[in-house]
Write a protein that holds these residues in place. Structure first.
Motif, short mmCIF file in Angstrom:
data_model
loop_
_atom_site.label_atom_id
_atom_site.label_comp_id
_atom_site.label_asym_id
_atom_site.label_seq_id
_atom_site.Cartn_x
_atom_site.Cartn_y
_atom_site.Cartn_z
N ASP A 53 0.86 -1.19 0.00
CA ASP A 53 0.00 0.00 0.00
C ASP A 53 0.90 1.23 0.00
O ASP A 53 2.05 1.18 0.44
N ASN A 54 0.36 2.35 -0.48
CA ASN A 54 1.16 3.58 -0.55
C ASN A 54 0.99 4.48 0.67
O ASN A 54 1.57 5.57 0.71
N LYS A 55 0.20 4.06 1.66
CA LYS A 55 0.02 4.86 2.88
C LYS A 55 0.86 4.25 4.00
O LYS A 55 0.61 3.12 4.44
N LYS A 56 1.82 5.02 4.48
CA LYS A 56 2.81 4.49 5.42
C LYS A 56 2.19 3.99 6.71
O LYS A 56 2.51 2.89 7.18
N SER A 57 1.31 4.77 7.32
CA SER A 57 0.73 4.36 8.60
C SER A 57 -0.12 3.09 8.45
O SER A 57 -0.12 2.22 9.32
N ALA A 58 -0.82 2.98 7.32
CA ALA A 58 -1.62 1.79 7.08
C ALA A 58 -0.73 0.56 6.96
O ALA A 58 -1.05 -0.53 7.47
N VAL A 59 0.40 0.70 6.28
CA VAL A 59 1.33 -0.41 6.14
C VAL A 59 1.92 -0.80 7.49
O VAL A 59 2.11 -1.98 7.79
N GLU A 60 2.20 0.20 8.35
CA GLU A 60 2.68 -0.11 9.69
C GLU A 60 1.63 -0.90 10.48
O GLU A 60 1.96 -1.83 11.22
N THR A 61 0.38 -0.54 10.31
CA THR A 61 -0.71 -1.30 10.95
C THR A 61 -0.76 -2.72 10.40
O THR A 61 -0.88 -3.69 11.16
#
Length: 403
Positions: free
Chosen positions: A35-43
């Motif tokens: 995914d291109n959204k960093k916080s979402a990938v961290e989740t």
């Protein structure tokens, strides 16, 4: 004999609601996400221990790179919901015109390379099955021309796959999610496999979207009653407006209902993501005049003037949830102000965890990021419990149980 566990990758994974449902079935393992959204990938990374969760633009990250990162493992299934901006912006005439050089009109807009990249991953990994989700308008935009064009491209580029012809809109409330939320589910599979859409298990009499009108008749008296907002949030920690303590104890420990017990599996008595935004004093004053189920335009004019909006556009700018009903759709806009999700009995909007419960995320699923990011991760997700029902149908098709 132990059931086979199938590997899958999660494209446009977000926080991982779709993937969580697949893993909740006990029959699938997420080995990669992008995914291109960093916080979402961290989740995603935090909640899927076996996954290589990649923060990247899929247009610049090849399937070969992901295959290398996951150790060349076999990918049995691909899931994901590629955003398709053009579906809501191009005209009917344009969608029907086919670009002679490229062979289709979808690729005329470079933003739609996201859809084409999804197909490139399918082409490279050759999974047994792929599952694509999208908004309901995917099927109806421009009198169905968009959907027909997309299906044509899939058949042209992936001829070895059978596309399930009667693509359906599934409503999460019919699978035990305390929310009316419809998603289009498109499935393709290799010829050796099958797929049947999951049968509904729950019924909400007040929903306009219980089943597809073309489905066979369903005897609602034999289905379970809908899960409501009260079940979803009433046992969660007691908090206030502008709550800043992330991890808290539950407010209730006895007489839990079936949904609450399911959500609290594998927890230690504490639950995270109880952050709640602060509403301004004018908003809270208006909240105090709203009954459950009220929207902005139900209020007297003098009350609306306390927090005025353009009334020709924002008729339901404020909405108060109803304890006995499922929620309306949780959208990513909840990350902006939450006025469409006013708590049924308190002068505040929903916390991140309350919104996650309405989306059917288990309590041991922890969201990473700031307040706005975590709200948006919840709002963008596929409800895990509905995803679990889809996963079980996928598993049946892979093991030939539907033949």
């Amino acid at each position: 004999m132990q059931n086979k566990i199938y590997n899958f990758i999660d494209l446009f994974c977000g926080a991982g609601g779709f993937a969580k449902g697949f893993e909740m079935s006990g029959k699938f393992k997420c080995i990669g996400g992008i995914d291109n959204k960093k916080s979402a990938v961290e989740t995603h990374k935090l909640n899927f221990k076996n996954s290589v969760s990649v923060h990247a633009d899929i247009r610049e990250f090849s399937p070969e790179k992901l295959h290398e990162l996951i150790g060349q493992q076999k990918v049995d299934v691909i899931i994901g919901g590629p955003p398709c901006p053009t579906f809501s912006t191009i005209g009917h005439a344009k969608i029907q015109s086919v670009n002679k050089e490229k062979g289709d009109c979808i690729t005329e807009d470079p933003r739609n390379i996201l859809f084409m990249d999804y197909l490139e991953y399918v082409k490279y990994f050759k999974p047994k099955m792929f599952v694509m989700e999208n908004v309901p308008q995917f099927l109806t935009k421009y009198k169905g021309a968009t959907y027909k064009e997309v299906k044509r491209i899939i058949k042209r580029d992936l001829p070895e796959y059978h596309i399930v012809e009667e693509v359906k809109l599934l409503n999460s409330v019919n699978y035990g999610v305390p929310q009316n939320r419809r998603r289009m589910i498109l499935v393709g599979h290799l010829k050796d496999y099958t797929f049947n859409y999951p049968k509904i298990t729950h019924w909400f009499e007040g929903s306009n979207y219980n089943i597809d009108p073309n489905d066979e008749n369903v005897d609602s008296t034999k289905l379970k009653p809908h899960v409501n907002v009260k079940s979803a949030i009433s046992d969660l920690p007691k908090i206030t407006d502008n709550w800043r303590i992330n991890e808290c104890e539950y407010s209730k420990h006895e007489n839990l209902d079936t949904y609450q017990k399911l959500m609290r599996q594998n927890t230690n008595g504490l639950v995270a993501n109880n952050i709640c935004r602060m509403s301004n004093e004018r908003a809270k004053k208006v909240f105090g005049h709203m009954k459950q189920g009220d929207i902005y335009m139900d209020l007297p004019k003098e009350i609306r003037q306390i927090l005025p909006f353009r009334e020709d556009i924002f008729k339901d700018r404020l909405k108060r949830l109803v304890l006995k009903n499922p929620s309306w759709t949780i959208l990513a806009h909840i990350g902006m102000d939450g006025y469409m999700y006013i708590h049924p009995t308190e002068l505040r909007t929903l916390s991140v965890r309350e919104a996650a419960r309405i989306q059917s995320f288990p309590d041991n699923f922890v969201f990473v990021g700031n307040q706005q990011e975590t709200y948006m991760q919840v709002g963008n997700a596929v409800p895990p419990i509905m995803a679990k029902a889809i996963a079980e149908s996928v598993y049946s098709g892979l093991t030939n149980l539907n033949r």
